[in-house]
Enzyme design. Sequence first.
Site, PDB file in Angstrom:
ATOM      1  N   MET A 221     -60.492  -9.017 -35.793  1.00  0.00           N
ATOM      2  CA  MET A 221     -60.706 -10.397 -35.359  1.00  0.00           C
ATOM      3  C   MET A 221     -60.545 -11.327 -36.567  1.00  0.00           C
ATOM      4  SD  MET A 221     -63.398 -10.297 -32.265  1.00  0.00           S
ATOM      5  CE  MET A 221     -64.876 -10.282 -33.217  1.00  0.00           C
ATOM      6  N   GLY A 222     -59.887 -10.843 -37.619  1.00  0.00           N
ATOM      7  CA  GLY A 222     -59.653 -11.678 -38.798  1.00  0.00           C
ATOM      8  C   GLY A 222     -60.882 -11.764 -39.678  1.00  0.00           C
TER       9      GLY A 222
ATOM     10  N   HIS B 140     -61.983  -3.943 -43.495  1.00  0.00           N
ATOM     11  CA  HIS B 140     -60.689  -3.966 -42.790  1.00  0.00           C
ATOM     12  C   HIS B 140     -59.587  -3.413 -43.695  1.00  0.00           C
ATOM     13  CE1 HIS B 140     -62.726  -7.597 -40.877  1.00  0.00           C
ATOM     14  NE2 HIS B 140     -62.459  -6.839 -39.833  1.00  0.00           N
TER      15      HIS B 140
ATOM     16  N   GLN C 199     -66.461   2.805 -38.851  1.00  0.00           N
ATOM     17  CA  GLN C 199     -67.678   3.456 -38.347  1.00  0.00           C
ATOM     18  C   GLN C 199     -68.825   2.460 -38.187  1.00  0.00           C
ATOM     19  OE1 GLN C 199     -68.066   6.590 -37.271  1.00  0.00           O
ATOM     20  NE2 GLN C 199     -70.176   5.997 -36.786  1.00  0.00           N
TER      21      GLN C 199
HETATM   22  O1  PAF Z   1     -64.105  -4.561 -34.131  1.00  0.00           O
HETATM   23  C1  PAF Z   1     -63.515  -5.640 -33.876  1.00  0.00           C
HETATM   24  O2  PAF Z   1     -63.213  -6.453 -34.761  1.00  0.00           O
HETATM   25  C2  PAF Z   1     -63.168  -5.967 -32.432  1.00  0.00           C
HETATM   26  O3  PAF Z   1     -64.148  -5.510 -31.564  1.00  0.00           O
HETATM   27  C3  PAF Z   1     -61.777  -5.451 -32.033  1.00  0.00           C
HETATM   28  C4  PAF Z   1     -61.713  -3.942 -32.081  1.00  0.00           C
HETATM   29  C5  PAF Z   1     -60.713  -6.039 -32.952  1.00  0.00           C
HETATM   30  C6  PAF Z   1     -61.452  -5.878 -30.598  1.00  0.00           C
HETATM   31  O4  PAF Z   1     -61.434  -7.267 -30.480  1.00  0.00           O
END
Ligand code: PAF
Length: 289
Positions: free
Chosen positions: A19-20, A26, A137
Amino acid sequence: MARKLRREEDKTIGLVPTMGALHEGHLSLVREARRMCDVVVVSVFVNPAQFGPGEDFARYPRDLTNDTTKLSDYNVDYIFAPPVEEIYPKGFSTYVSVDGLSEPLEGAARPGHFRGVATVLTVLFNSIRPDFAFFGQKDAQQTLVVRRLVRDLAFDIEVVVLPTVREQSGLALSSRNAYLSAEDRRAAAVLYRALSQAREVYMEGERSPKRLAETVRAQIESEPRARLEYVGVADAETMEKLDRVHEDRPVLIALAAHFGGTRLIDNIILQPARPKSRATGRLASPGEG
Ligand code: PAF
């Protein structure tokens, strides 16, 4: 970017759905995707369907320029940042629910959340057709929901789950940490301290889910800036509530807590100790998920 990535035969596609507001958590997924796959796609989409009324959808941090700059070091092939209408065109009315696994803990606290997650991932999986999809996780229950979604709807995707990335204080990295004041950020380290204490108690032989949860609760309640929403102890694969921790199954301890207006989640997985090794006579220690 076209809704459907044209597949080049023989090339594996790795999708990192986000979601940025990208952080090192990430980026660890992106690194692994880069290592494993020929083509790496990072999706950046703040998914309205997974936020409940009164949650932080409107103020969720959005900075695609900054995310793109961060990703420029990782040789990503595509950043897929669709507008809402591309994922949810006018008249969109098909939702995906993963029953059972979506219901306890985070699902009970945020009704409809996992339905939103499963729905957007279904659209992303069908649009991008990845061979691998990467998740952290930190969202333990989400990883189970995604694995079940992939299995039940026969997506030909391998779900890869990587460990939670933490600050030195133990605080799990989260895009929502950006909301925390300096004091709350310091205070929020209590979450991992509490989970670590439960792990110690477990390693000393405690097998009562109630007492493991109480250990976490007591630690968090000792921090005046924290407000615990829930702490739950469940089977780490089925999410079943436990009367007693089984010796041969991993157990999930998951929690949500508030610091000021910020809601954070965290968890650990306690792995059953392997039987005594004949060679050393030592017990393998339970690890963290
Ligand atoms: O974990 C997240 O950031 C969100 O739940 C995802 C997997 C991108 C789905 O919108």
